[in-house]
Design a protein around this motif. Structure first.
Motif, PDB file in Angstrom:
ATOM      1  N   UNK A 147       0.835  -1.299   0.020  1.00  0.00           N
ATOM      2  CA  UNK A 147       0.110  -0.303   0.183  1.00  0.00           C
ATOM      3  C   UNK A 147       0.985   1.787   0.071  1.00  0.00           C
ATOM      4  N   UNK A 148       1.902   0.850   0.823  1.00  0.00           N
ATOM      5  CA  UNK A 148       2.782   2.498   1.046  1.00  0.00           C
ATOM      6  C   UNK A 148       4.517   1.823   1.358  1.00  0.00           C
ATOM      7  N   UNK A 149       5.076   2.533   0.667  1.00  0.00           N
ATOM      8  CA  UNK A 149       6.452   2.764   0.820  1.00  0.00           C
ATOM      9  C   UNK A 149       7.138   4.359   1.366  1.00  0.00           C
ATOM     10  N   UNK A 150       8.170   3.874   2.271  1.00  0.00           N
ATOM     11  CA  UNK A 150       9.112   4.761   2.697  1.00  0.00           C
ATOM     12  C   UNK A 150      10.210   4.276   1.627  1.00  0.00           C
ATOM     13  N   UNK A 151      11.179   6.402   1.727  1.00  0.00           N
ATOM     14  CA  UNK A 151      12.549   6.989   1.616  1.00  0.00           C
ATOM     15  C   UNK A 151      13.166   6.323   2.356  1.00  0.00           C
ATOM     16  N   UNK A 152      15.074   6.285   2.437  1.00  0.00           N
ATOM     17  CA  UNK A 152      15.561   6.157   2.933  1.00  0.00           C
ATOM     18  C   UNK A 152      16.197   4.948   3.698  1.00  0.00           C
ATOM     19  N   UNK A 210       7.026  -2.468  -4.923  1.00  0.00           N
ATOM     20  CA  UNK A 210       6.587  -0.470  -5.028  1.00  0.00           C
ATOM     21  C   UNK A 210       4.987  -0.908  -4.796  1.00  0.00           C
ATOM     22  N   UNK A 211       4.618   0.498  -4.528  1.00  0.00           N
ATOM     23  CA  UNK A 211       3.500   0.400  -4.273  1.00  0.00           C
ATOM     24  C   UNK A 211       1.835   0.324  -5.366  1.00  0.00           C
TER      25      UNK A 211
END
Length: 284
Positions: free
Chosen positions: A76-81, A127-128
């Motif tokens: 559903x969602x991803x985050x960077x870093x 990926x999303x």
């Protein structure tokens, strides 16, 4: 208040429930045992890892998975870093038998212990919007299929299939939120599926209406989240997730629309959130 005996009866009812010959039974994330940074909502089917960390995102299935039963996840969602993404696999250790807090990571914290098998999913597959299915074969090999591809990729081997196996997912690294769309098992003449079958994703307000379980009351492998806060009125039906929940059950949960309420009473006889037996008419 639900005492131990009624909780066990409700748990047994959920674990043995079948809608019919094509039903595999209910399937959610285990609502009692999950990582320190995980919050669950949507009836235990949406899992989100919060906080500024890449770990502490372990979740398990609410029941054992059958051989060749494909569990279906959506990112559903991803985050960077962060580097790395979701890890998937199986365990023969019953979730309710685990001590809390859980180890931070599936690999290597759990995989270095007997009864745990997991593998990292490539970032390109997480990926999303990505959808993936994974399952274990009768020979102890784990396969994965991404985005409805016709290609089954072997990602792991050596799983001991002589004992019940729970799905094990680590919401790790770039992956921050996943949705359990159910499971399916293809037979010779028909395909069986878990129930209830979610139709689509409606992202919840985790801070307002997320389900926070009482970790101290786990008596069984099934999920018994405590009551939602009073401001859950006006939320979507947890079964169809398409219409407003207008029916309040005897346990206090307003979680079903008018269309789904009658079917849930007849087929399940219990609240889809806390599994409390519905012993009186609904209040609308």
């Amino acid at each position: 208040t639900i005492n131990r005996s009624s909780t066990n009866r409700s748990s047994a009812s959920m674990l043995s429930h079948r809608c019919g010959g094509s039903c595999l039974g209910p399937l959610t994330f285990h609502c009692q045992v999950f990582g320190d940074k995980v919050s669950l909502s949507q009836g235990g089917r949406l899992a989100r890892r919060g906080g500024s960390t890449f770990k502490n995102g372990l979740v398990f299935s609410s029941r054992p998975l059958g051989i060749q039963e494909k569990i279906h996840l959506k990112v559903v969602t991803t985050t960077t870093g962060w580097q790395g993404a979701m890890r998937v696999g199986f365990t023969d250790v019953q979730p309710a038998a685990r001590g809390l807090p859980l180890p931070p990571m599936a690999i290597p914290d759990l995989t270095q212990k007997p009864g745990h098998w997991a593998v990292a999913v490539p970032e390109s597959c997480c990926t999303v919007g990505s959808e993936l299915k994974f399952w274990v074969s009768s020979r102890g090999k784990v396969y994965m299929r991404v985005n409805n591809s016709n290609r089954d990729e072997e990602i792991l081997s050596g799983v001991d299939v002589s004992r019940p196996l729970w799905a094990m997912i680590d919401i790790y690294g770039q992956t921050s939120c996943i949705y359990l769309q159910g499971s399916e098992k293809r037979g010779r003449f028909r395909t069986k599926r878990s129930c209830p079958a979610p139709q689509h994703i409606i992202l919840p307000d985790i801070g307002r209406s997320g389900v926070t379980p009482d970790r101290t009351s786990c008596e069984d492998t099934s999920c018994h989240p405590r009551k939602l806060p009073a401001d859950n009125e006006g939320t979507d039906c947890v079964v169809c997730m398409a219409r407003e929940a207008t029916n309040t059950l005897t346990c206090g949960h307003r979680c079903l629309c008018q269309s789904c309420a009658g079917r849930i009473i007849l087929e399940f006889g219990s609240c889809p959130l806390c599994r409390h037996q519905i012993g009186a008419p609904l209040r609308t």
